[in-house]
Scaffold this motif. Sequence first.
Motif, PDB file in Angstrom:
ATOM      1  N   GLN A  70      90.465  81.510   9.569  1.00 32.95           N
ATOM      2  CA  GLN A  70      90.453  81.270  11.011  1.00 32.95           C
ATOM      3  C   GLN A  70      89.540  82.248  11.752  1.00 32.95           C
ATOM      4  O   GLN A  70      89.466  82.224  12.974  1.00 32.95           O
ATOM      5  CB  GLN A  70      91.875  81.390  11.571  1.00 32.95           C
ATOM      6  N   VAL A  71      88.848  83.106  11.012  1.00 33.15           N
ATOM      7  CA  VAL A  71      88.019  84.155  11.595  1.00 33.15           C
ATOM      8  C   VAL A  71      86.559  83.923  11.229  1.00 33.15           C
ATOM      9  O   VAL A  71      86.237  83.650  10.070  1.00 33.15           O
ATOM     10  CB  VAL A  71      88.468  85.546  11.078  1.00 33.15           C
ATOM     11  N   ARG A  72      85.679  84.070  12.223  1.00 26.89           N
ATOM     12  CA  ARG A  72      84.240  83.924  11.980  1.00 26.89           C
ATOM     13  C   ARG A  72      83.495  84.994  12.778  1.00 26.89           C
ATOM     14  O   ARG A  72      83.642  85.094  13.991  1.00 26.89           O
ATOM     15  CB  ARG A  72      83.775  82.534  12.417  1.00 26.89           C
ATOM     16  N   PHE A  73      82.687  85.784  12.072  1.00 25.39           N
ATOM     17  CA  PHE A  73      81.861  86.788  12.736  1.00 25.39           C
ATOM     18  C   PHE A  73      80.605  86.141  13.284  1.00 25.39           C
ATOM     19  O   PHE A  73      79.973  85.325  12.627  1.00 25.39           O
ATOM     20  CB  PHE A  73      81.501  87.916  11.763  1.00 25.39           C
ATOM     21  N   THR A  74      80.257  86.519  14.516  1.00 24.40           N
ATOM     22  CA  THR A  74      79.069  85.961  15.160  1.00 24.40           C
ATOM     23  C   THR A  74      77.994  87.015  15.388  1.00 24.40           C
ATOM     24  O   THR A  74      76.852  86.672  15.675  1.00 24.40           O
ATOM     25  CB  THR A  74      79.439  85.306  16.501  1.00 24.40           C
ATOM     26  N   ALA A  75      78.341  88.300  15.274  1.00 21.05           N
ATOM     27  CA  ALA A  75      77.355  89.369  15.433  1.00 21.05           C
ATOM     28  C   ALA A  75      77.891  90.651  14.811  1.00 21.05           C
ATOM     29  O   ALA A  75      79.094  90.899  14.802  1.00 21.05           O
ATOM     30  CB  ALA A  75      77.053  89.606  16.907  1.00 21.05           C
ATOM     31  N   GLY A  76      76.985  91.457  14.293  1.00 20.55           N
ATOM     32  CA  GLY A  76      77.319  92.812  13.876  1.00 20.55           C
ATOM     33  C   GLY A  76      77.989  93.002  12.534  1.00 20.55           C
ATOM     34  O   GLY A  76      78.505  94.088  12.271  1.00 20.55           O
ATOM     35  N   VAL A  77      77.964  92.006  11.671  1.00 20.35           N
ATOM     36  CA  VAL A  77      78.597  92.182  10.354  1.00 20.35           C
ATOM     37  C   VAL A  77      78.022  93.404   9.640  1.00 20.35           C
ATOM     38  O   VAL A  77      78.747  94.160   9.000  1.00 20.35           O
ATOM     39  CB  VAL A  77      78.427  90.901   9.493  1.00 20.35           C
ATOM     40  N   ASN A  78      76.728  93.630   9.805  1.00 18.89           N
ATOM     41  CA  ASN A  78      76.071  94.772   9.155  1.00 18.89           C
ATOM     42  C   ASN A  78      76.477  96.108   9.769  1.00 18.89           C
ATOM     43  O   ASN A  78      76.175  97.164   9.209  1.00 18.89           O
ATOM     44  CB  ASN A  78      74.551  94.608   9.222  1.00 18.89           C
ATOM     45  N   LEU A  79      77.181  96.091  10.890  1.00 17.82           N
ATOM     46  CA  LEU A  79      77.617  97.316  11.552  1.00 17.82           C
ATOM     47  C   LEU A  79      79.064  97.687  11.233  1.00 17.82           C
ATOM     48  O   LEU A  79      79.560  98.695  11.719  1.00 17.82           O
ATOM     49  CB  LEU A  79      77.458  97.183  13.069  1.00 17.82           C
ATOM     50  N   LEU A  80      79.719  96.869  10.426  1.00 12.79           N
ATOM     51  CA  LEU A  80      81.122  97.147  10.105  1.00 12.79           C
ATOM     52  C   LEU A  80      81.242  98.344   9.174  1.00 12.79           C
ATOM     53  O   LEU A  80      80.451  98.527   8.256  1.00 12.79           O
ATOM     54  CB  LEU A  80      81.773  95.916   9.469  1.00 12.79           C
ATOM     55  N   ARG A  81      82.254  99.144   9.445  1.00 13.80           N
ATOM     56  CA  ARG A  81      82.578 100.307   8.617  1.00 13.80           C
ATOM     57  C   ARG A  81      83.979 100.072   8.081  1.00 13.80           C
ATOM     58  O   ARG A  81      84.868  99.600   8.799  1.00 13.80           O
ATOM     59  CB  ARG A  81      82.523 101.576   9.473  1.00 13.80           C
ATOM     60  N   PHE A  82      84.177 100.410   6.819  1.00 12.40           N
ATOM     61  CA  PHE A  82      85.447 100.163   6.146  1.00 12.40           C
ATOM     62  C   PHE A  82      86.056 101.478   5.686  1.00 12.40           C
ATOM     63  O   PHE A  82      85.344 102.417   5.317  1.00 12.40           O
ATOM     64  CB  PHE A  82      85.242  99.248   4.938  1.00 12.40           C
ATOM     65  N   TYR A  83      87.392 101.518   5.681  1.00 18.73           N
ATOM     66  CA  TYR A  83      88.091 102.704   5.187  1.00 18.73           C
ATOM     67  C   TYR A  83      89.397 102.281   4.542  1.00 18.73           C
ATOM     68  O   TYR A  83      90.246 101.641   5.177  1.00 18.73           O
ATOM     69  CB  TYR A  83      88.373 103.687   6.333  1.00 18.73           C
ATOM     70  N   ASN A  84      89.553 102.625   3.274  1.00 14.46           N
ATOM     71  CA  ASN A  84      90.809 102.397   2.569  1.00 14.46           C
ATOM     72  C   ASN A  84      91.566 103.720   2.600  1.00 14.46           C
ATOM     73  O   ASN A  84      91.183 104.674   1.917  1.00 14.46           O
ATOM     74  CB  ASN A  84      90.554 101.942   1.129  1.00 14.46           C
ATOM     75  N   ASN A  85      92.618 103.786   3.434  1.00 18.34           N
ATOM     76  CA  ASN A  85      93.352 105.035   3.596  1.00 18.34           C
ATOM     77  C   ASN A  85      94.192 105.391   2.378  1.00 18.34           C
ATOM     78  O   ASN A  85      94.466 106.558   2.133  1.00 18.34           O
ATOM     79  CB  ASN A  85      94.218 105.012   4.861  1.00 18.34           C
ATOM     80  N   GLU A  86      94.591 104.398   1.581  1.00 17.16           N
ATOM     81  CA  GLU A  86      95.390 104.690   0.390  1.00 17.16           C
ATOM     82  C   GLU A  86      94.576 105.462  -0.642  1.00 17.16           C
ATOM     83  O   GLU A  86      95.090 106.336  -1.331  1.00 17.16           O
ATOM     84  CB  GLU A  86      95.937 103.402  -0.217  1.00 17.16           C
ATOM     85  N   LEU A  87      93.288 105.136  -0.750  1.00 12.96           N
ATOM     86  CA  LEU A  87      92.402 105.800  -1.714  1.00 12.96           C
ATOM     87  C   LEU A  87      91.488 106.832  -1.052  1.00 12.96           C
ATOM     88  O   LEU A  87      90.723 107.499  -1.738  1.00 12.96           O
ATOM     89  CB  LEU A  87      91.549 104.757  -2.446  1.00 12.96           C
TER      90      LEU A  87
END
Length: 166
Positions: A70-87
């Motif tokens: 149900q989710v679609r990105f329309t701008a900025g996918v290359n600007l996403l930052r990810f963080y896995n707090n468990e690891l």
Amino acid sequence: MLSAKNNFGPDYASVDDLTFVPKYRAACFCGKVQYEVSADPVDAKLCHCKTCQRLHGAPMQWAAIFHKYQVRFTAGVNLLRFYNNELDKNERILPCKVSCSLCGTPIADEGRRMWLAFPSLFDFEPGTQVPDSFKPTCHLFYGQRVIDISDNLPKWSGHKDLSDRL
């Protein structure tokens, strides 16, 4: 690596999907990361766990939960930052926290199957209230709260329906 064809990953709606009809739009503070959803949330909750408190710098986190399709990105996918707090890794290892690498706005929590969006990023019609479907249905990890909330919502010691109700 994120695919340009399906925009963010195989579980998400593609920018090329002509059957996708946006219902709500969201963006980070600077507006460089933008996405839309095609349905009302399946649920919404307030989380009081210590992790949410620390990562959001707030007494709780408010999230509206969507299926990834149900989710679609329309701008900025290359600007996403990810963080896995468990690891403690800045990588897209699910589940993970998603934020804008420019302004730092928390965008969502990405689960294995679900997208936990932050309703304050949505652009609801001017002059309207938050839709009922975005309003929280419960409190999670309420035993870790830093402030008492006086409402009629169920308060759980952990996850909804999987822990003791307080």
